[in-house]
Enzyme design. Structure first.
Site, mmCIF file in Angstrom:
data_model
loop_
_atom_site.group_PDB
_atom_site.id
_atom_site.type_symbol
_atom_site.label_atom_id
_atom_site.label_comp_id
_atom_site.label_asym_id
_atom_site.label_seq_id
_atom_site.Cartn_x
_atom_site.Cartn_y
_atom_site.Cartn_z
ATOM 1 N N GLY A 79 26.927 -63.992 -29.687
ATOM 2 C CA GLY A 79 27.942 -65.033 -28.928
ATOM 3 C C GLY A 79 28.559 -65.809 -30.030
ATOM 4 N N THR A 92 24.688 -71.026 -32.128
ATOM 5 C CA THR A 92 24.623 -70.519 -30.853
ATOM 6 C C THR A 92 24.502 -71.864 -29.950
ATOM 7 O OG1 THR A 92 23.209 -69.638 -28.993
ATOM 8 C CG2 THR A 92 22.005 -70.159 -31.107
ATOM 9 N N ASP A 127 22.991 -71.635 -27.399
ATOM 10 C CA ASP A 127 21.604 -71.863 -26.733
ATOM 11 C C ASP A 127 20.616 -72.727 -26.930
ATOM 12 O OD1 ASP A 127 22.919 -69.881 -24.910
ATOM 13 O OD2 ASP A 127 22.032 -68.392 -25.847
ATOM 14 N N ASP A 150 18.269 -71.762 -29.117
ATOM 15 C CA ASP A 150 17.098 -71.120 -28.884
ATOM 16 C C ASP A 150 16.557 -70.214 -30.410
ATOM 17 O OD1 ASP A 150 19.194 -69.133 -28.897
ATOM 18 O OD2 ASP A 150 18.395 -67.942 -27.528
ATOM 19 N N ARG A 179 28.511 -57.796 -31.009
ATOM 20 C CA ARG A 179 26.781 -57.464 -30.985
ATOM 21 C C ARG A 179 26.911 -55.816 -31.259
ATOM 22 N NH1 ARG A 179 26.622 -61.040 -25.776
ATOM 23 N NH2 ARG A 179 25.785 -63.144 -26.902
ATOM 24 N N ARG A 231 20.741 -68.443 -22.110
ATOM 25 C CA ARG A 231 20.017 -67.216 -21.973
ATOM 26 C C ARG A 231 18.530 -67.576 -21.570
ATOM 27 N NH1 ARG A 231 21.701 -62.609 -24.641
ATOM 28 N NH2 ARG A 231 22.775 -63.804 -25.902
ATOM 29 N N ASP A 263 18.793 -65.119 -33.771
ATOM 30 C CA ASP A 263 17.771 -64.479 -34.345
ATOM 31 C C ASP A 263 18.128 -63.049 -34.829
ATOM 32 O OD1 ASP A 263 16.314 -66.699 -33.806
ATOM 33 O OD2 ASP A 263 15.067 -65.764 -32.085
HETATM 34 O O1 F6P Z 1 24.040 -66.596 -26.414
HETATM 35 C C1 F6P Z 1 25.136 -67.363 -26.052
HETATM 36 C C2 F6P Z 1 25.253 -66.763 -24.391
HETATM 37 O O2 F6P Z 1 26.473 -67.462 -23.927
HETATM 38 C C3 F6P Z 1 24.171 -67.051 -23.504
HETATM 39 O O3 F6P Z 1 24.104 -68.303 -23.033
HETATM 40 C C4 F6P Z 1 24.377 -65.945 -22.493
HETATM 41 O O4 F6P Z 1 23.161 -65.829 -21.900
HETATM 42 C C5 F6P Z 1 25.156 -64.968 -23.175
HETATM 43 O O5 F6P Z 1 25.518 -65.530 -24.329
HETATM 44 C C6 F6P Z 1 26.188 -64.382 -22.594
HETATM 45 O O6 F6P Z 1 26.477 -63.273 -23.274
HETATM 46 P P1 F6P Z 1 28.049 -62.450 -23.166
HETATM 47 O O7 F6P Z 1 29.102 -63.316 -23.548
HETATM 48 O O8 F6P Z 1 27.919 -61.155 -23.853
HETATM 49 O O9 F6P Z 1 28.029 -62.252 -21.836
#
Ligand code: F6P
Length: 321
Positions: free
Chosen positions: A11, A125, A127, A129, A72, A171, A103
């Protein structure tokens, strides 16, 4: 390292561009060539590689997102994908690689290190995390964006004497939610790390606060808990207070990065080049206990962290009228 590659993966997060800028500029200052790899590991496997110079990164520190695009990539989780990626890097003369991401992205970097590419990870990120670091690029901007949005929701919620359930990203982590509760104030939060505050507790807290004269209510729900619309209906049914749900969503990923994100990103970018210059590989850059440090990627990924207990305690005490 003579030629360093850089990619952003997973992300996107505000501040990634500031990190790219720092990598390019400090690499050039150290006499290295820089190549940008577009679309993360997916772009690597498609050989989407461009030359980068200092002028190309002018004025990008203030831009949200990532100029290199991100993706991704499932294929890169396989041995074949990793070998193909390492070969493409070598064919392009890239002997060092900086990966900005989370990660999963660092796991890829660790594999490339085994295959002979010097790799460095930079935590990026919203998050927060990534266990080995107290700070990840993008978190500060995301929290500020969520905070401003919640302030706005509170204006209308207060005017209508309603309850608002607001879902923030993260997340499986509750850091954005906890920070928003401290920054905005809320009757309660739901975060994946704690089940102490369950739905019935929230209903009790709202009723208690209402009995003390509070006329509007906010509950912050972390994405990792989810079911925000259902929660709103349950709270409305149980309390009789008109309740609305808002899922903040991707607005939290965008926008011009805060000074903190830009400065942390720039420092980590420069640090990454410093490590490559010293011949290091398989390292992840972290900010821990107020200092910039680096760990072996495997060691970093094995570390554990959780939300700040003291902050959590204080946030709970503050939510009671
Ligand atoms: O990791 C960043 C994040 O925005 C998370 O908070 C969320 O769960 C995820 O990515 C959403 O992913 P996507 O943009 O692929 O829907």
């Amino acid at each position: 390292v003579e030629t360093v590659g850089i990619l952003t993966s997973g992300g996107d997060a505000p501040g990634m561009n500031a990190a790219i800028r720092a990598v390019v500029r400090t690499a050039r200052a150290s006499g290295m060539k820089v190549k940008g790899i577009k679309r993360g590991y997916a772009g690597l496997l498609n050989n989407e590689i461009i030359d980068m110079d200092s002028r190309m990164v002018s004025e990008i520190a203030r831009l949200g997102g990532t100029i290199l695009f991100t993706a991704r990539c499932k294929e890169f989780e396989t041995r074949e994908g990793q070998q193909k990626g390492a070969q493409i890097l070598k064919d392009n003369g890239i002997d060092g690689l900086i990966v900005i991401g989370g990660d999963g992205s660092f796991r890829g970097a660790q594999k490339l290190s085994e295959l002979g590419i010097n790799t460095i990870g930079i935590p990026g990120t919203i998050d927060l995390d990534i266990n080995c670091t107290d700070y990840t690029i993008g978190f500060d901007t995301a929290v500020n964006t969520a905070m401003s949005a919640i302030d706005k929701i509170k204006d209308t919620s207060t005017s209508h004497e309603r309850c608002s359930i607001i879902e923030v990203m993260g997340r499986n982590a509750g850091y954005i939610a906890l920070w928003c509760q401290m920054a905005n104030g809320a009757d309660g939060i739901l975060i994946p790390e704690r089940d102490a505050f369950n739905e019935q507790d929230l209903i009790d807290a709202i009723m208690h606060n209402r009995s003390k004269g509070k006329t509007h209510h906010v509950i912050i729900n972390a994405e990792g808990v989810g079911h925000t619309n259902r929660l709103a209906r349950r709270i409305e049914a149980a309390t009789g207070i008109e309740t609305r749900a808002t899922v903040l969503g991707h607005i939290q990923r965008g926008g011009s990065p805060t000074a903190r994100d830009r400065v942390m990103a720039a420092t980590m970018g420069g640090y990454a080049i410093d490590l490559l210059h010293r011949g290091e590989t398989n390292r992840v850059i972290c900010y821990k206990d107020g200092k910039y440090v680096d760990f072996d990627i495997d060691e970093g990924l094995a570390m554990e962290k959780t939300i700040d207990e003291y902050q959590f305690l204080i946030s709970r005490l503050m939510s009671v009228y």
